[in-house]
Design an enzyme around this catalytic site. Structure first.
Site, PDB file in Angstrom:
ATOM      1  N   ARG A 171      25.086  33.071  42.898  1.00  0.00           N
ATOM      2  CA  ARG A 171      23.932  32.188  42.667  1.00  0.00           C
ATOM      3  C   ARG A 171      22.613  32.949  42.650  1.00  0.00           C
ATOM      4  O   ARG A 171      21.585  32.472  43.125  1.00  0.00           O
ATOM      5  CB  ARG A 171      23.887  31.071  43.718  1.00  0.00           C
ATOM      6  CG  ARG A 171      25.138  30.196  43.741  1.00  0.00           C
ATOM      7  CD  ARG A 171      25.362  29.496  42.401  1.00  0.00           C
ATOM      8  NE  ARG A 171      26.575  28.673  42.425  1.00  0.00           N
ATOM      9  CZ  ARG A 171      27.755  29.056  41.927  1.00  0.00           C
ATOM     10  NH1 ARG A 171      27.880  30.250  41.362  1.00  0.00           N
ATOM     11  NH2 ARG A 171      28.803  28.251  41.962  1.00  0.00           N
ATOM     12  N   SER A 221      27.369  20.565  43.178  1.00  0.00           N
ATOM     13  CA  SER A 221      27.512  21.075  44.545  1.00  0.00           C
ATOM     14  C   SER A 221      26.125  21.266  45.147  1.00  0.00           C
ATOM     15  O   SER A 221      25.334  22.055  44.643  1.00  0.00           O
ATOM     16  CB  SER A 221      28.278  22.398  44.541  1.00  0.00           C
ATOM     17  OG  SER A 221      29.598  22.212  44.073  1.00  0.00           O
ATOM     18  N   GLU A 291      21.809  24.636  47.494  1.00  0.00           N
ATOM     19  CA  GLU A 291      21.892  25.246  46.167  1.00  0.00           C
ATOM     20  C   GLU A 291      20.872  24.575  45.238  1.00  0.00           C
ATOM     21  O   GLU A 291      20.299  25.215  44.364  1.00  0.00           O
ATOM     22  CB  GLU A 291      23.303  25.078  45.597  1.00  0.00           C
ATOM     23  CG  GLU A 291      23.513  25.780  44.264  1.00  0.00           C
ATOM     24  CD  GLU A 291      24.975  25.806  43.862  1.00  0.00           C
ATOM     25  OE1 GLU A 291      25.248  25.578  42.684  1.00  0.00           O
ATOM     26  OE2 GLU A 291      25.826  26.088  44.735  1.00  0.00           O
TER      27      GLU A 291
END
Length: 297
Positions: A171, A221, A291
């Site tokens: 990420r 997510s 996230e």
């Protein structure tokens, strides 16, 4: 005109409700939302923004964003369906613009019998966000297939950076380390069988439909994967499956998803995230890192 920017450079929307653009369906108005006409227009818009020191934020498909309820007192540049060309540049390479959806790119690859992007077919975002976050799914990641990335650098000059110099990790990418803007990327793929590629798409799509709450507004997510753990399992083991807080809550289907259950506000979603983080930390001494990104006032 509220801002000193040439309105011929794109589509301009004043006091635009961001709940109409984000996948969470929450968020107050942006003072101005601009969809640039093309790449040259984007550069001119950014020059005007920087000259006047306007506050701004660049978004793609708005699938990993929460805009606060008071909105964004500045300019949102939205690139979804703009700068979205996808084309073949050699036998095994394709180029895609920053506003192209990952689904569009992967389907273009399939139509040209090129394999390597199957993992990306169900990723809801656009290329720009996928590059920024090194998006991945089903054991595939952007870093595995990107040959090079076209970027605007700190001086708004166009540069091309090889994939292995993009500092891709979980990420993360070079874009987050510097003041860079994604314009597009070239993918290096392999010859494949169109029917087999399609079968993989259908398999991955079915897996997502079986395991993810695709019928509810969310940002996918919500939390990054903690080292040595899975966020969804930690949340489930904390007794939070199906948890509801005001209009938001945790999905019954996948505990890694915070969802908009019933006309949630951005504040409902943010409070739900904080509650989950606290409960998991208190029970397992594990910190869940968001996230999803938060913008606004």
């Amino acid at each position: 005109m509220l801002f000193d920017i040439n309105e011929n450079l794109g589509d301009f929307f004043y006091d635009e409700p961001m709940k109409n653009h984000t996948s969470f369906c929450v968020g107050g108005p942006a003072k101005l939302l601009i969809k640039p006409r093309d790449e040259e227009a984007l550069v001119e818009i950014l020059k005007s923004i920087r000259k006047n020191n306007y506050k701004y934020y660049i978004l793609g498909n708005c699938t990993n964003i929460i805009v606060r309820d008071k909105g964004f007192d500045g300019i949102i540049i939205k690139l979804k369906n703009k700068l979205n060309d996808v084309k073949k540049v050699s036998d095994k390479e394709i180029y895609a613009g920053t506003g192209a959806s990952m689904k569009k790119i992967s389907e273009f690859a399939m139509e040209n019998s090129l394999t390597g992007l199957e993992f990306a077919h169900g990723i809801p975002g656009s290329l720009g966000g996928a590059i920024v976050m090194n998006a991945g799914a089903y054991d595939g990641e952007i870093k595995n297939v990107v040959k090079s990335v076209r970027l605007l650098d700190e001086n708004l000059d166009v540069i091309e950076v090889p994939g292995d110099e993009m500092n891709f990790s979980y990420r993360h990418s070079l874009v987050q380390e510097r003041d860079l803007i994604v314009l597009g990327a070239t993918f290096s793929l392999e010859d494949g069988d169109k029917n087999k590629i399609r079968e993989k798409y259908e398999d991955f799509d079915q897996r997502r439909a079986d395991k993810q709450p695709l019928n509810m507004p969310s940002a996918g997510s919500t939390f990054k994967r903690p080292t040595g753990y899975f966020a969804g399992k930690l949340i489930d083991d904390s007794g939070l499956r199906g948890f509801t807080h005001k209009g938001a809550g945790i999905s019954e289907k996948h505990c890694g998803f915070v969802v908009n259950k019933n006309k949630a506000t951005a504040q409902d979603v943010l409070e739900t995230i904080e509650i989950v983080q606290k409960v998991v930390h208190d029970k397992f001494d594990v910190t869940l890192e968001r996230e999803v990104k938060i913008i606004g006032d």
